[in-house]
Design a protein around this motif. Structure first.
Motif, mmCIF file in Angstrom:
data_model
loop_
_atom_site.group_PDB
_atom_site.id
_atom_site.type_symbol
_atom_site.label_atom_id
_atom_site.label_comp_id
_atom_site.label_asym_id
_atom_site.label_seq_id
_atom_site.Cartn_x
_atom_site.Cartn_y
_atom_site.Cartn_z
ATOM 1 N N GLU A 27 0.105 -3.986 4.689
ATOM 2 C CA GLU A 27 -0.183 -3.243 5.925
ATOM 3 C C GLU A 27 -1.674 -3.177 6.225
ATOM 4 O O GLU A 27 -2.166 -2.220 6.840
ATOM 5 C CB GLU A 27 0.445 -1.846 5.875
ATOM 6 C CG GLU A 27 1.969 -1.886 5.761
ATOM 7 C CD GLU A 27 2.588 -0.523 5.532
ATOM 8 O OE1 GLU A 27 2.761 0.235 6.509
ATOM 9 O OE2 GLU A 27 2.908 -0.232 4.359
ATOM 10 N N ARG A 38 7.460 4.801 2.031
ATOM 11 C CA ARG A 38 6.717 5.252 3.202
ATOM 12 C C ARG A 38 5.887 4.107 3.774
ATOM 13 O O ARG A 38 5.276 3.331 3.038
ATOM 14 C CB ARG A 38 5.790 6.412 2.831
ATOM 15 C CG ARG A 38 6.536 7.623 2.278
ATOM 16 C CD ARG A 38 5.583 8.782 1.990
ATOM 17 N NE ARG A 38 6.292 9.804 1.223
ATOM 18 C CZ ARG A 38 6.080 10.053 -0.070
ATOM 19 N NH1 ARG A 38 5.165 9.376 -0.744
ATOM 20 N NH2 ARG A 38 6.773 10.981 -0.697
ATOM 21 N N GLU A 95 -10.148 2.457 3.682
ATOM 22 C CA GLU A 95 -8.877 2.466 2.971
ATOM 23 C C GLU A 95 -8.639 1.125 2.283
ATOM 24 O O GLU A 95 -8.159 1.066 1.142
ATOM 25 C CB GLU A 95 -7.734 2.780 3.929
ATOM 26 C CG GLU A 95 -7.679 4.235 4.371
ATOM 27 C CD GLU A 95 -6.597 4.492 5.394
ATOM 28 O OE1 GLU A 95 -5.912 5.525 5.285
ATOM 29 O OE2 GLU A 95 -6.425 3.658 6.323
ATOM 30 N N GLY A 141 0.458 10.773 4.880
ATOM 31 C CA GLY A 141 -0.070 9.517 5.397
ATOM 32 C C GLY A 141 -1.310 9.018 4.698
ATOM 33 O O GLY A 141 -1.763 7.890 4.971
ATOM 34 N N SER A 142 -1.873 9.797 3.796
ATOM 35 C CA SER A 142 -3.041 9.350 3.040
ATOM 36 C C SER A 142 -2.623 8.375 1.937
ATOM 37 O O SER A 142 -1.440 8.264 1.605
ATOM 38 C CB SER A 142 -3.766 10.553 2.433
ATOM 39 O OG SER A 142 -2.910 11.237 1.526
ATOM 40 N N ARG A 158 3.275 2.981 7.331
ATOM 41 C CA ARG A 158 2.396 3.560 8.346
ATOM 42 C C ARG A 158 2.886 3.175 9.731
ATOM 43 O O ARG A 158 3.155 2.002 10.011
ATOM 44 C CB ARG A 158 0.953 3.106 8.118
ATOM 45 C CG ARG A 158 -0.029 3.674 9.141
ATOM 46 C CD ARG A 158 -1.461 3.624 8.642
ATOM 47 N NE ARG A 158 -1.734 4.682 7.659
ATOM 48 C CZ ARG A 158 -2.906 4.852 7.060
ATOM 49 N NH1 ARG A 158 -3.910 4.030 7.335
ATOM 50 N NH2 ARG A 158 -3.082 5.832 6.189
ATOM 51 N N MET A 199 -3.166 -1.996 9.490
ATOM 52 C CA MET A 199 -2.942 -0.580 9.796
ATOM 53 C C MET A 199 -3.911 0.335 9.048
ATOM 54 O O MET A 199 -3.866 1.555 9.223
ATOM 55 C CB MET A 199 -1.510 -0.182 9.428
ATOM 56 C CG MET A 199 -0.429 -1.113 9.926
ATOM 57 S SD MET A 199 -0.434 -1.251 11.718
ATOM 58 C CE MET A 199 0.953 -2.350 11.973
ATOM 59 N N LEU A 200 -4.779 -0.235 8.218
ATOM 60 C CA LEU A 200 -5.677 0.544 7.378
ATOM 61 C C LEU A 200 -7.110 0.453 7.891
ATOM 62 O O LEU A 200 -7.531 -0.578 8.433
ATOM 63 C CB LEU A 200 -5.638 0.038 5.934
ATOM 64 C CG LEU A 200 -4.273 -0.072 5.250
ATOM 65 C CD1 LEU A 200 -4.457 -0.633 3.845
ATOM 66 C CD2 LEU A 200 -3.563 1.264 5.209
ATOM 67 N N THR A 245 0.856 -1.185 0.000
ATOM 68 C CA THR A 245 0.000 0.000 0.000
ATOM 69 C C THR A 245 0.893 1.236 0.000
ATOM 70 O O THR A 245 1.817 1.335 0.815
ATOM 71 C CB THR A 245 -0.907 0.007 1.243
ATOM 72 O OG1 THR A 245 -1.711 -1.177 1.237
ATOM 73 C CG2 THR A 245 -1.808 1.235 1.256
ATOM 74 N N PHE A 258 1.664 5.337 0.303
ATOM 75 C CA PHE A 258 1.185 6.489 1.062
ATOM 76 C C PHE A 258 1.806 7.785 0.558
ATOM 77 O O PHE A 258 2.959 7.810 0.124
ATOM 78 C CB PHE A 258 1.527 6.328 2.546
ATOM 79 C CG PHE A 258 0.950 5.093 3.177
ATOM 80 C CD1 PHE A 258 -0.407 4.996 3.439
ATOM 81 C CD2 PHE A 258 1.768 4.017 3.507
ATOM 82 C CE1 PHE A 258 -0.952 3.858 4.021
ATOM 83 C CE2 PHE A 258 1.242 2.876 4.075
ATOM 84 C CZ PHE A 258 -0.119 2.788 4.340
#
Length: 301
Positions: A47, A264, A55, A17-18, A266, A50-51, A11, A13
């Motif tokens: 991840e 990046r 998302e 962080g979006s 999360r 973490m979503l 994923t 980012f």
């Protein structure tokens, strides 16, 4: 139903962080252009835990946009069965071709609870399911006896075998024949699993090296084992990066080096730093410097 190479995508980012939709579109298309056989969204590598649900559905839709007629699956890995069932229904409504399901995460279910959890998620989503069996990462072992309790439900179509025991695949085939599609989920024994009868590979380092991953799969299917093994032996140091607590950071760094993507992650994850980063980057760059020429691949049947 699900065979071949199905990368578990990362994923992407933005700096704030979006979700970085454009970068995911670019990276997912790289995979499809290399000839992969589908995409899996929001697994461990993606991840997923973490979503938010929204998302995860957004990533799934990007995967489906890229995969076209090939399957796009969403990973369901929730602490509570209730939440897993909710996500399964959302995935169905969003157009998922199937689900890859982790039986439980925080609470480690016993065999009776594992069966009940998987059956509840199957009923909620009413989609084809790949059982994600990973006793090392998730502490729940979906054994062949548990699979026998699920075999009468046609929605359970496949298993991602990540027990880290390559003998398990043969046990599944001996017990069930071709009842379940058998996909290996451990990058650094993929050749061993594929040559022993696995029908697919849920791949991680494919994200940075898709052509080599697809080449190994197709060469094994054509029984051109020597050619496949030559590539695999070159690939092994890279594949070891998938079998790590830092697999997300490792593979995102590989994508950054190979394709100019970003790394990046999360929080609480952070990008690699210090000596660990030096070692991983050395492994990646050393492999790229001696990348093997790939043979002409056999056409798909």
């Amino acid at each position: 139903m699900w065979k071949g190479v199905l990368p578990a995508v990362t994923t992407k980012f933005n700096e704030d962080g979006s979700l970085d939709h454009d970068e995911m579109r670019r990276c997912f298309q790289i995979q499809m252009d290399a000839g992969v056989d589908g995409l899996i969204a929001c697994g461990s590598l993606g991840e997923g835990p973490m979503l938010s649900h929204d998302e995860r559905i957004a990533v799934l839709k990007l995967c489906k946009e890229a995969s076209g007629a090939k399957p796009a699956l969403l990973t369901v890995a929730e602490a509570a069965t209730r939440d897993a069932c909710t996500l399964a229904r959302k995935a169905r409504d969003a157009g998922a071709d199937g689900l890859m399901v982790v039986p439980s995460t925080i609470y480690h279910t016993d065999p009776r609870e594992t069966v009940a959890t998987l059956k509840a998620i199957a009923a909620a989503g009413d989609l084809p399911i790949m059982i994600y069996s990973n006793r090392l990462a998730y502490r729940v072992d979906v054994t062949v006896d548990i699979m026998a309790e699920l075999a009468d439900d046609a929605r359970f179509v496949a298993v991602k075998e990540s027990s880290d025991d390559v003998r398990r695949g043969t046990e599944i085939i001996n017990r069930f024949g071709d009842r379940f599609d058998l996909l290996t989920g451990v990058d650094n024994h993929a050749f061993e699993a594929l040559t022993a009868g696995a029908t697919g590979w849920v791949a991680g380092l494919c994200l940075a090296f898709p052509h080599e991953t697809v080449a190994i799969w197709r060469l094994v299917q054509a029984q051109r084992y020597d050619e496949a093994l030559r590539i695999y032996r070159w690939f092994r140091p890279l594949l070891d990066l998938d079998v790590s607590t830092y697999l997300v950071q490792n593979i995102k760094l590989a994508e950054a080096i190979a394709f100019g993507s970003n790394e990046r992650v999360r929080a609480p994850r952070l990008p690699l730093a210090g000596e660990r980063r030096v070692q991983v980057e050395r492994t990646i760059r050393t492999a790229i410097a001696c990348r093997p020429a790939l043979p002409t691949l056999p056409a798909l049947p």
